[in-house]
Design a protein around this motif. Sequence first.
Motif, PDB file in Angstrom:
ATOM      1  N   ARG A 157       1.575  20.311  39.686  1.00  0.00           N
ATOM      2  CA  ARG A 157       1.357  19.546  40.056  1.00  0.00           C
ATOM      3  C   ARG A 157       1.010  18.092  40.083  1.00  0.00           C
ATOM      4  O   ARG A 157       1.701  17.394  38.326  1.00  0.00           O
ATOM      5  CB  ARG A 157      -0.667  19.337  40.172  1.00  0.00           C
ATOM      6  CG  ARG A 157      -1.119  19.004  41.569  1.00  0.00           C
ATOM      7  CD  ARG A 157      -2.991  18.781  40.768  1.00  0.00           C
ATOM      8  NE  ARG A 157      -3.314  20.061  41.065  1.00  0.00           N
ATOM      9  CZ  ARG A 157      -3.602  20.707  41.997  1.00  0.00           C
ATOM     10  NH1 ARG A 157      -3.345  20.143  43.026  1.00  0.00           N
ATOM     11  NH2 ARG A 157      -3.723  21.983  41.611  1.00  0.00           N
ATOM     12  N   ILE A 158       2.138  17.320  41.210  1.00  0.00           N
ATOM     13  CA  ILE A 158       2.253  15.809  40.574  1.00  0.00           C
ATOM     14  C   ILE A 158       1.479  15.015  40.412  1.00  0.00           C
ATOM     15  O   ILE A 158       0.406  14.962  41.293  1.00  0.00           O
ATOM     16  CB  ILE A 158       3.108  15.384  41.683  1.00  0.00           C
ATOM     17  CG1 ILE A 158       4.330  16.489  41.902  1.00  0.00           C
ATOM     18  CG2 ILE A 158       3.858  13.807  42.558  1.00  0.00           C
ATOM     19  CD1 ILE A 158       4.907  16.136  43.025  1.00  0.00           C
ATOM     20  N   LEU A 159       0.985  14.684  39.387  1.00  0.00           N
ATOM     21  CA  LEU A 159      -0.171  14.177  38.717  1.00  0.00           C
ATOM     22  C   LEU A 159       0.220  11.976  39.103  1.00  0.00           C
ATOM     23  O   LEU A 159      -0.626  11.234  39.376  1.00  0.00           O
ATOM     24  CB  LEU A 159       0.101  13.447  37.126  1.00  0.00           C
ATOM     25  CG  LEU A 159      -0.710  15.175  36.716  1.00  0.00           C
ATOM     26  CD1 LEU A 159      -0.395  15.159  34.771  1.00  0.00           C
ATOM     27  CD2 LEU A 159      -1.806  15.799  37.519  1.00  0.00           C
ATOM     28  N   SER A 160       1.511  11.613  39.289  1.00  0.00           N
ATOM     29  CA  SER A 160       1.335   9.979  39.550  1.00  0.00           C
ATOM     30  C   SER A 160       2.685  10.104  39.982  1.00  0.00           C
ATOM     31  O   SER A 160       4.021  11.449  39.549  1.00  0.00           O
ATOM     32  CB  SER A 160       1.677   9.068  38.679  1.00  0.00           C
ATOM     33  OG  SER A 160       2.073   9.545  37.468  1.00  0.00           O
ATOM     34  N   GLU A 174       4.940  12.532  37.090  1.00  0.00           N
ATOM     35  CA  GLU A 174       4.543  13.073  35.927  1.00  0.00           C
ATOM     36  C   GLU A 174       4.062  14.458  36.773  1.00  0.00           C
ATOM     37  O   GLU A 174       3.239  13.973  37.431  1.00  0.00           O
ATOM     38  CB  GLU A 174       3.822  11.707  35.745  1.00  0.00           C
ATOM     39  CG  GLU A 174       4.009  10.483  34.764  1.00  0.00           C
ATOM     40  CD  GLU A 174       4.744  10.732  33.373  1.00  0.00           C
ATOM     41  OE1 GLU A 174       4.437  11.559  32.448  1.00  0.00           O
ATOM     42  OE2 GLU A 174       5.913  10.176  32.979  1.00  0.00           O
ATOM     43  N   VAL A 175       3.975  15.071  36.637  1.00  0.00           N
ATOM     44  CA  VAL A 175       3.838  16.878  36.523  1.00  0.00           C
ATOM     45  C   VAL A 175       3.599  17.516  35.477  1.00  0.00           C
ATOM     46  O   VAL A 175       3.973  17.840  34.588  1.00  0.00           O
ATOM     47  CB  VAL A 175       5.070  17.643  36.974  1.00  0.00           C
ATOM     48  CG1 VAL A 175       4.641  18.452  37.456  1.00  0.00           C
ATOM     49  CG2 VAL A 175       5.650  16.356  38.295  1.00  0.00           C
ATOM     50  N   LYS A 188      15.784  11.903  42.768  1.00  0.00           N
ATOM     51  CA  LYS A 188      16.666  11.600  43.963  1.00  0.00           C
ATOM     52  C   LYS A 188      15.621  12.318  45.271  1.00  0.00           C
ATOM     53  O   LYS A 188      16.468  13.160  45.777  1.00  0.00           O
ATOM     54  CB  LYS A 188      17.972  11.638  43.462  1.00  0.00           C
ATOM     55  CG  LYS A 188      18.784  10.349  45.070  1.00  0.00           C
ATOM     56  CD  LYS A 188      19.983  10.503  45.075  1.00  0.00           C
ATOM     57  CE  LYS A 188      20.777   9.206  45.797  1.00  0.00           C
ATOM     58  NZ  LYS A 188      22.018   9.186  45.707  1.00  0.00           N
ATOM     59  N   LEU A 189      14.607  11.503  45.900  1.00  0.00           N
ATOM     60  CA  LEU A 189      13.992  12.301  47.149  1.00  0.00           C
ATOM     61  C   LEU A 189      14.014  11.767  48.047  1.00  0.00           C
ATOM     62  O   LEU A 189      13.621  12.177  49.543  1.00  0.00           O
ATOM     63  CB  LEU A 189      12.485  12.281  46.676  1.00  0.00           C
ATOM     64  CG  LEU A 189      12.104  12.739  45.587  1.00  0.00           C
ATOM     65  CD1 LEU A 189      10.495  12.678  45.768  1.00  0.00           C
ATOM     66  CD2 LEU A 189      12.279  14.201  45.361  1.00  0.00           C
ATOM     67  N   GLU A 197       2.241   9.540  49.057  1.00  0.00           N
ATOM     68  CA  GLU A 197       2.218  10.550  49.525  1.00  0.00           C
ATOM     69  C   GLU A 197       1.587  12.373  48.289  1.00  0.00           C
ATOM     70  O   GLU A 197       1.902  13.536  48.831  1.00  0.00           O
ATOM     71  CB  GLU A 197       2.204  11.053  51.446  1.00  0.00           C
ATOM     72  CG  GLU A 197       1.780   9.779  51.613  1.00  0.00           C
ATOM     73  CD  GLU A 197       3.085  10.388  53.199  1.00  0.00           C
ATOM     74  OE1 GLU A 197       4.327  11.155  53.161  1.00  0.00           O
ATOM     75  OE2 GLU A 197       2.707  10.062  54.250  1.00  0.00           O
ATOM     76  N   LEU A 198       3.085  12.012  47.628  1.00  0.00           N
ATOM     77  CA  LEU A 198       3.145  13.090  46.579  1.00  0.00           C
ATOM     78  C   LEU A 198       2.174  13.073  45.792  1.00  0.00           C
ATOM     79  O   LEU A 198       2.183  14.677  44.975  1.00  0.00           O
ATOM     80  CB  LEU A 198       4.205  12.903  45.848  1.00  0.00           C
ATOM     81  CG  LEU A 198       5.704  12.413  46.721  1.00  0.00           C
ATOM     82  CD1 LEU A 198       6.960  12.100  45.988  1.00  0.00           C
ATOM     83  CD2 LEU A 198       6.012  14.144  47.365  1.00  0.00           C
ATOM     84  N   GLN A 199       1.390  12.199  45.316  1.00  0.00           N
ATOM     85  CA  GLN A 199       0.541  12.601  44.060  1.00  0.00           C
ATOM     86  C   GLN A 199      -0.625  13.974  44.531  1.00  0.00           C
ATOM     87  O   GLN A 199      -0.723  13.872  45.659  1.00  0.00           O
ATOM     88  CB  GLN A 199      -0.165  10.964  44.095  1.00  0.00           C
ATOM     89  CG  GLN A 199      -1.148  11.321  42.919  1.00  0.00           C
ATOM     90  CD  GLN A 199      -1.658   9.318  42.374  1.00  0.00           C
ATOM     91  OE1 GLN A 199      -1.024   9.125  42.886  1.00  0.00           O
ATOM     92  NE2 GLN A 199      -2.721   9.560  41.639  1.00  0.00           N
TER      93      GLN A 199
END
Length: 309
Positions: A157-160, A174-175, A188-189, A197-199
């Motif tokens: 889960r992506i925290l930040s 931070e995952v 590199k996204l 939006e990833l958080q």
Amino acid sequence: MDTSNIFHPSLAATIMKLDPEDGEQIMEYLQTQALLTREKALLQASVREQKKLLVENGKLKKDIEQLRVQLQEKQRRRVAKTLFSSAPPTPSQGPAPPTPATPTGASVPSSSSSHEQRARQGRRRRGERKAPATCDALALRVEPRVDVSRLDLRVGRILSARSHPLVESMSIQEVDVGENAPRRVVSKLGEKTQLEELQDGLAVLLCNVKACKLRGVVSQARLLCCSTSDDCIELLAPPTGSVPGDRVTFLNYPGDSDRELQSKQKVWELLQPDLRVDNRGVANYKGCGFEVKGKGLCRAPSLTNCTIK
């Protein structure tokens, strides 16, 4: 109906005396119940015996596997012993054979031919010393498997998520992967990816890569993405109900993952061309889906027929 083979005659006589009209039916009912009870006891004994046989069968399979491993080890040792014993002796294994006397009238070899003969003998001796070790190494060497089971893939889960301070095209996440502390990942996204939006989203991570510095920031894992080009990139999505730390496995490729992928073996580089998203959007390796057991398959959010990197 003859009831004397199950009940005592006095019991049958007593029942008939107490109820002359229905006594026969009562005895038939009692006999039927007695037979059912006996069959039930026999069935339970059969089930217990079957379970016992299954346990014994499992033990026999385990013993056979151990014997097979021991036999293979003995065969390897026998091959190595045969190779060593078949090698010709080196000069250190015994005195040199005596030089035969030159017969009377025979010509004495010249100094140049003697020098060439000694050189040939020296080359032959050097070859004899090297041959056993080379053959032994070839006989006992076991090639490591190269398949997707060597990858430690987990749900995270992506925290930040934030931009890299030195490289505009990179970002830092931070995952949480179910460990005591989150892992830092440098990715590199692509420029179109909205980091905010990833958080709190779920992703699939390769966790047994060697930690390395990318432009001054240590990356401890790798986010798996699917893409059709450098501009069109999506994070691989775990199935609904997944939680951080869930393992991603492959039905056709069982086995334990490496503790850490060695850069010299280039395992990721060899496997990556076979990691793809099919025409249904399902992530797979050689047709075998990325699976979180009991929860489903990993997918691309919208892309199909593309690579995973």
